[in-house]
Write an enzyme that holds these catalytic residues in place. Sequence first.
Site, PDB file in Angstrom:
ATOM      1  N   LYS A  22       8.957  -2.424   6.066  1.00  0.00           N
ATOM      2  CA  LYS A  22       8.104  -3.072   5.054  1.00  0.00           C
ATOM      3  C   LYS A  22       7.860  -2.137   3.875  1.00  0.00           C
ATOM      4  CE  LYS A  22       3.440  -3.137   5.645  1.00  0.00           C
ATOM      5  NZ  LYS A  22       2.612  -2.617   4.532  1.00  0.00           N
ATOM      6  N   ASN A  23       7.445  -0.903   4.186  1.00  0.00           N
ATOM      7  CA  ASN A  23       6.997  -0.025   3.105  1.00  0.00           C
ATOM      8  C   ASN A  23       8.143   0.585   2.303  1.00  0.00           C
ATOM      9  OD1 ASN A  23       4.419  -0.705   3.703  1.00  0.00           O
ATOM     10  ND2 ASN A  23       3.915   1.191   4.801  1.00  0.00           N
ATOM     11  N   CYS A 115     -10.210  -2.008   0.460  1.00  0.00           N
ATOM     12  CA  CYS A 115      -9.807  -2.909   1.538  1.00  0.00           C
ATOM     13  C   CYS A 115     -10.440  -2.400   2.816  1.00  0.00           C
ATOM     14  CB  CYS A 115      -8.292  -2.994   1.652  1.00  0.00           C
ATOM     15  SG  CYS A 115      -7.556  -1.510   2.279  1.00  0.00           S
ATOM     16  N   ARG A 120      -9.376   3.280  -1.526  1.00  0.00           N
ATOM     17  CA  ARG A 120      -8.000   3.252  -2.026  1.00  0.00           C
ATOM     18  C   ARG A 120      -7.894   3.116  -3.545  1.00  0.00           C
ATOM     19  NH1 ARG A 120      -4.447  -0.257   2.078  1.00  0.00           N
ATOM     20  NH2 ARG A 120      -2.811   1.109   1.319  1.00  0.00           N
ATOM     21  N   ASP A 305      -0.443   5.089   9.942  1.00  0.00           N
ATOM     22  CA  ASP A 305      -0.072   3.719  10.308  1.00  0.00           C
ATOM     23  C   ASP A 305       0.219   3.556  11.800  1.00  0.00           C
ATOM     24  OD1 ASP A 305      -0.428   2.946   7.722  1.00  0.00           O
ATOM     25  OD2 ASP A 305       1.697   2.968   7.187  1.00  0.00           O
ATOM     26  N   ARG A 397       1.677 -10.081   7.936  1.00  0.00           N
ATOM     27  CA  ARG A 397       1.953  -9.374   6.687  1.00  0.00           C
ATOM     28  C   ARG A 397       3.016  -8.300   6.904  1.00  0.00           C
ATOM     29  NH1 ARG A 397      -2.433  -6.172   4.754  1.00  0.00           N
ATOM     30  NH2 ARG A 397      -0.622  -5.367   3.723  1.00  0.00           N
TER      31      ARG A 397
HETATM   32  N1  EPU Z   1      -5.480   8.052  -3.114  1.00  0.00           N
HETATM   33  C1  EPU Z   1      -6.244   8.470  -4.158  1.00  0.00           C
HETATM   34  N2  EPU Z   1      -5.862   8.154  -5.438  1.00  0.00           N
HETATM   35  C2  EPU Z   1      -4.759   7.425  -5.690  1.00  0.00           C
HETATM   36  C3  EPU Z   1      -3.967   6.978  -4.620  1.00  0.00           C
HETATM   37  C4  EPU Z   1      -4.358   7.317  -3.336  1.00  0.00           C
HETATM   38  O1  EPU Z   1      -7.257   9.133  -3.953  1.00  0.00           O
HETATM   39  O2  EPU Z   1      -4.483   7.172  -6.865  1.00  0.00           O
HETATM   40  C5  EPU Z   1      -5.847   8.370  -1.735  1.00  0.00           C
HETATM   41  C6  EPU Z   1      -6.139   7.121  -0.900  1.00  0.00           C
HETATM   42  O3  EPU Z   1      -7.443   6.640  -1.091  1.00  0.00           O
HETATM   43  C7  EPU Z   1      -5.880   7.622   0.495  1.00  0.00           C
HETATM   44  C8  EPU Z   1      -4.749   8.631   0.302  1.00  0.00           C
HETATM   45  O4  EPU Z   1      -4.762   8.962  -1.079  1.00  0.00           O
HETATM   46  O5  EPU Z   1      -7.012   8.259   0.985  1.00  0.00           O
HETATM   47  C9  EPU Z   1      -3.370   8.159   0.688  1.00  0.00           C
HETATM   48  O6  EPU Z   1      -3.137   6.875   0.185  1.00  0.00           O
HETATM   49  P1  EPU Z   1      -1.724   6.421  -0.371  1.00  0.00           P
HETATM   50  O7  EPU Z   1      -1.834   6.147  -1.817  1.00  0.00           O
HETATM   51  O8  EPU Z   1      -0.647   7.334   0.092  1.00  0.00           O
HETATM   52  O9  EPU Z   1      -1.556   5.012   0.366  1.00  0.00           O
HETATM   53  P2  EPU Z   1      -0.822   3.773  -0.257  1.00  0.00           P
HETATM   54  O10 EPU Z   1       0.311   4.235  -1.075  1.00  0.00           O
HETATM   55  O11 EPU Z   1      -1.806   2.850  -0.828  1.00  0.00           O
HETATM   56  C10 EPU Z   1       0.968   3.551   1.647  1.00  0.00           C
HETATM   57  C11 EPU Z   1       1.357   2.497   2.629  1.00  0.00           C
HETATM   58  C12 EPU Z   1       0.249   2.364   3.666  1.00  0.00           C
HETATM   59  C13 EPU Z   1       0.092   3.711   4.363  1.00  0.00           C
HETATM   60  C14 EPU Z   1      -0.214   4.802   3.327  1.00  0.00           C
HETATM   61  C15 EPU Z   1      -0.283   6.195   3.915  1.00  0.00           C
HETATM   62  C16 EPU Z   1       2.744   1.030   1.318  1.00  0.00           C
HETATM   63  C17 EPU Z   1       2.935  -0.291   0.678  1.00  0.00           C
HETATM   64  N3  EPU Z   1       1.574   1.251   1.930  1.00  0.00           N
HETATM   65  O12 EPU Z   1      -0.252   3.096   1.059  1.00  0.00           O
HETATM   66  O13 EPU Z   1       0.700   1.408   4.611  1.00  0.00           O
HETATM   67  O14 EPU Z   1      -0.969   3.662   5.290  1.00  0.00           O
HETATM   68  O15 EPU Z   1       0.814   4.798   2.310  1.00  0.00           O
HETATM   69  O16 EPU Z   1       0.885   6.524   4.561  1.00  0.00           O
HETATM   70  O17 EPU Z   1       3.648   1.846   1.311  1.00  0.00           O
HETATM   71  C18 EPU Z   1       0.456  -0.190   6.299  1.00  0.00           C
HETATM   72  O18 EPU Z   1       1.692  -0.362   6.246  1.00  0.00           O
HETATM   73  O19 EPU Z   1      -0.262  -0.680   7.220  1.00  0.00           O
HETATM   74  C19 EPU Z   1      -0.200   0.616   5.280  1.00  0.00           C
HETATM   75  C20 EPU Z   1      -1.510   0.581   5.060  1.00  0.00           C
END
Ligand code: EPU
Length: 437
Positions: A22-23, A115, A120, A305, A397
């Site tokens: 998915k990701n 969420c 996030r 995850d 999802r």
């Molecule tokens: N963060 C910030 N600022 C930002 C972006 C992130 O502070 O601008 C923080 C977040 O709040 C969090 C941490 O950084 O505490 C890591 O978040 P990240 O941005 O890496 O998560 P994401 O990109 O929103 C992706 C996956 C998630 C997975 C996370 C961590 C996708 C579509 N989603 O989310 O997948 O948990 O990386 O590996 O790639 C899932 O598949 O169930 C899922 C939630």
Amino acid sequence: MEKLVIEGGARLRGAVTASGAKNAALPILFATLLAPGEHRIANVPELADVSSTLSLIGRIGCPSLAGPTTRIDTSRIAFCEAPYDVVRKMRASVLALGPLLARCGEARVSLPGGCAIGVRPIDEHLKGLERLGCRFVLEGGMVHGRTDGLRGAEIRLSVPTVTGTENILMAAVLADGVSVLENVAREPEIVDLVRFLRTLGARIEGEGTSTLRVEGVSRLVPASRPYRILPDRIETGTMLAAAAVSGGDVTVRGAMPENLRAVLDQLRIGGCTVDVDGDDVRVRRDGPLGPTTVTTEPHPGFPTDMQAQLMALVAFADGTSVIEETIFENRFLHAAELCRMGARIETRANTATVHGVPKLTGAAVMASDLRASAALVIAGLGAEGLTEVLRIYHLDRGYDDIVGKLRGLGARIARVSDAVRDRAAMQRAIDESAAVA
Ligand code: EPU
């Protein structure tokens, strides 16, 4: 709405094939916007998030034909907008930002908001894109970005955000000059995105390390051959945890086990035998489940995850486990639901202490997010009696036919309408579903 009903206690046996990740699929589908023309993406999992992505890309003006090999025509972009009704269903819609800014010089993307698992924010995405020459204003809950030309830059992320890295990378590939992105995410899905972008003509080095060097090019062109999405390491880990909880023997084929070493290590600590044979991984358990101590970390550490699924597993362990969640601030909502099934879990701040118990008992439980749902399914497979998992739209999802896959391994599981309350009717649905398998 539907729910899952599970009769615990069946030993899972046999083999399943990993679906596409998915990701990786989501950013790659958004990345097709960077190269005008017809794209073919193979091994696309059948998921609600993929449908949401294709529908968003459709609203942007790019028609697609969904399927294991999905076709998308990105020749023309009519609107540079990801509206709230799509973004609120799927946070990953924020991945439209980088490609739209690079292709059209403008993007309006609704702010995703928090969420169930945490606040996030997307500040790192915006700061990185600003360094490349974008300006943003916030109006009516939308981030409105513009650029009169992207320029390569040196960007150091404060946190190695996965989708942040992807957004900035997707803009940098079409920027004028060289970008050096530091402290980026190293997840296998980033590596897959880099490989896909290369098939379009992007010049990127350093994938899988914390520094990416991007030499911007003036245009990208769709590849002549379909690009194949990498297998889903979290789906694989979930299947293996299900095998482990059931005391079963399951092989996941085509899984690229090198991407889930930290998960396999945890399964070994838990008392499973893990065999890797090329792209296949087999997990067996005959003896008792052991406890563990684990901290979630960015890749190659133990993935957030898989935290919920591991918690469900060690709820049955012979001893006390300690699980620390360092990526998201509120990702223990499944703990209370597991406790409703008889688990003994205490959570304090970002640490959960799980006192293993000899058995859990089936109950009606509520899924709060995608991986929490998977954890409740695992708990249900190991519990005594009937478990009902409500709100399974979360599961849909991100898991491609999880019910069919588990049933194929011998799980006693069925989807029924929420309206079915009678135990005998639920039992019948499970029997009928097992007969089909
Ligand atoms: N963060 C910030 N600022 C930002 C972006 C992130 O502070 O601008 C923080 C977040 O709040 C969090 C941490 O950084 O505490 C890591 O978040 P990240 O941005 O890496 O998560 P994401 O990109 O929103 C992706 C996956 C998630 C997975 C996370 C961590 C996708 C579509 N989603 O989310 O997948 O948990 O990386 O590996 O790639 C899932 O598949 O169930 C899922 C939630």
